[in-house]
Design an enzyme around this catalytic site. Structure first.
Site, PDB file in Angstrom:
ATOM      1  N   ALA A  54       0.699  -1.216   0.182  1.00  0.00           N
ATOM      2  CA  ALA A  54       0.050   0.087   0.340  1.00  0.00           C
ATOM      3  C   ALA A  54       1.269   0.981   0.428  1.00  0.00           C
ATOM      4  O   ALA A  54       1.978   1.391   0.072  1.00  0.00           O
ATOM      5  CB  ALA A  54      -0.483  -0.170   1.406  1.00  0.00           C
ATOM      6  N   HIS A  55       0.049   2.473  -0.106  1.00  0.00           N
ATOM      7  CA  HIS A  55       1.476   3.572  -0.487  1.00  0.00           C
ATOM      8  C   HIS A  55       1.864   3.901   1.325  1.00  0.00           C
ATOM      9  O   HIS A  55       1.881   3.803   2.552  1.00  0.00           O
ATOM     10  CB  HIS A  55      -0.250   4.996  -0.114  1.00  0.00           C
ATOM     11  CG  HIS A  55      -0.991   5.020   1.270  1.00  0.00           C
ATOM     12  ND1 HIS A  55      -2.251   5.234   0.447  1.00  0.00           N
ATOM     13  CD2 HIS A  55      -1.229   5.093   2.133  1.00  0.00           C
ATOM     14  CE1 HIS A  55      -3.253   5.342   1.126  1.00  0.00           C
ATOM     15  NE2 HIS A  55      -2.361   4.947   2.198  1.00  0.00           N
ATOM     16  N   ASN A  56       2.738   4.769   0.880  1.00  0.00           N
ATOM     17  CA  ASN A  56       3.695   5.189   1.738  1.00  0.00           C
ATOM     18  C   ASN A  56       4.404   4.089   2.655  1.00  0.00           C
ATOM     19  O   ASN A  56       5.206   3.897   3.675  1.00  0.00           O
ATOM     20  CB  ASN A  56       2.881   5.916   2.723  1.00  0.00           C
ATOM     21  CG  ASN A  56       2.990   7.361   2.212  1.00  0.00           C
ATOM     22  OD1 ASN A  56       1.308   7.693   1.784  1.00  0.00           O
ATOM     23  ND2 ASN A  56       3.132   8.305   2.348  1.00  0.00           N
TER      24      ASN A  56
END
Length: 338
Positions: A247-249
């Site tokens: 997922a993001h980050n």
């Protein structure tokens, strides 16, 4: 982090007065102050706007260069003097709306009908197979192979001797040398950032990147989402199996191994040399130390120190988990009495 103009086209600056009008926020600050960028509150630079959320009890991290901020009433007392304040009941939603007014992803903009842009830089010894699309400003290094029908978005950098499989797509990403990305992988798509606002659920725009370091392998049909403002980073020599979701980050360290069906939620940190078994799931913002092993199907909801081995759902130290499993088996199969 400043938005990377290779991947996001600036649409023009706005004044605080214009921003307040578009979002219905109450402005305390200089109406004519110009905002040209977006960022997180902790990393904002001059002329950038951020948002802050919270319960009013914990001091947020705020960059000394922050120009303006969306904030709810209970957090206003944390904002330093000189920072423009836009008070709203939905700070994150207002920030997302303005972010989309300031920037647009280049891969969503018109790029003509040619498969390989004349503005792309492709090394003479690179191989581009039939049907591949390479956007303007992209660069493909020496010895790289771009598979049939793969999509390399505007500004994407592909390193030397890197292989991109058929039908893979890569946007908003910098890919290192000797990387293998197998067929159907999706790199740099928008993450699962869902906001709840006055109209219900909304998608949060993402303006970060994916950084894939050297010698990484990414399996077929795996997905790695770009960051919201900061980067999603896959460390050197990390190996990701087929059908995984990053997922993001997320930041994966060097030499991390993620087996098939692994799911890593937003803003997770995984240390160097850690090993995640098949179908492992990690909740958002969890920190996993170096050389950690997670047994197959583990569901991790809390931080793990370096060198530990955990298993189960919710995951716990492996010996504790095995004792609990043994006890449950014993209770489920009691000895027959004479």
């Amino acid at each position: 982090m400043t938005v990377d103009s290779r991947f996001y086209a600036p649409l023009g600056a706005l004044t605080l007065e214009e921003i307040a009008g578009r979002t219905g926020s109450n402005l305390a600050g200089k109406p004519n102050q110009v905002i040209s960028g977006i960022a997180s509150a902790a990393n904002a630079k001059a002329a950038e706007i951020a948002f802050i959320e919270g319960d009013g009890k914990r001091q947020p991290t705020i960059s000394p260069s922050l120009a303006a901020v969306f904030v709810a009433a209970e957090m206003k007392h944390f904002i330093p003097e000189g920072v423009g304040v836009l008070e709203t009941a939905f700070p994150r939603n207002a920030h997302s709306a303005i972010a989309s007014s300031l920037f647009r992803p280049r891969h969503l903009m018109g790029a003509g009908h040619e498969l390989v842009s004349a503005l792309a830089q492709i090394h003479a010894n690179a191989i581009v197979q039939p049907g591949a699309v390479i956007g303007p400003g992209a660069a493909v290094g020496e010895g790289a192979v771009i598979g049939a029908n793969a999509v390399i978005g505007p500004g994407v950098q592909i390193g030397r001797n890197t292989s991109i499989g058929a039908n893979a797509s890569i946007h908003c990403a910098l890919v290192g040398d000797q990387v293998t990305i197998l067929a159907g992988a999706r790199i740099g798509e928008t993450g699962f950032g869902v906001l709840v606002g006055p109209q219900g659920a909304e998608d949060s725009p993402h303006f970060g990147r994916v950084i894939i370091q050297d010698h990484v392998t990414i399996g077929a049909n795996s997905c790695i989402d770009r960051g919201v403002f900061e980067d999603t980073i896959i460390g050197e020599r990390t190996k990701i199996d087929n059908l995984c979701q990053i997922a993001h980050n997320v930041v994966l360290g060097r030499g991390v191994i993620v087996a098939a069906f692994g799911g890593i939620s937003g803003s997770v940190r995984v240390g160097d040399g850690s090993m995640l078994g098949g179908r492992v799931g990690i909740a958002d913002h969890v920190k996993v130390g170096d050389r950690v092993s997670l047994a197959a199907s583990a569901g991790l909801f809390r931080d793990v120190d370096s060198g530990e081995t955990w298993g189960g759902t919710p995951a716990k130290p492996i010996r504790q988990w095995m004792r609990e499993v043994a006890w449950l088996q014993k209770q489920a199969n009691p000895k027959k009495s004479n």
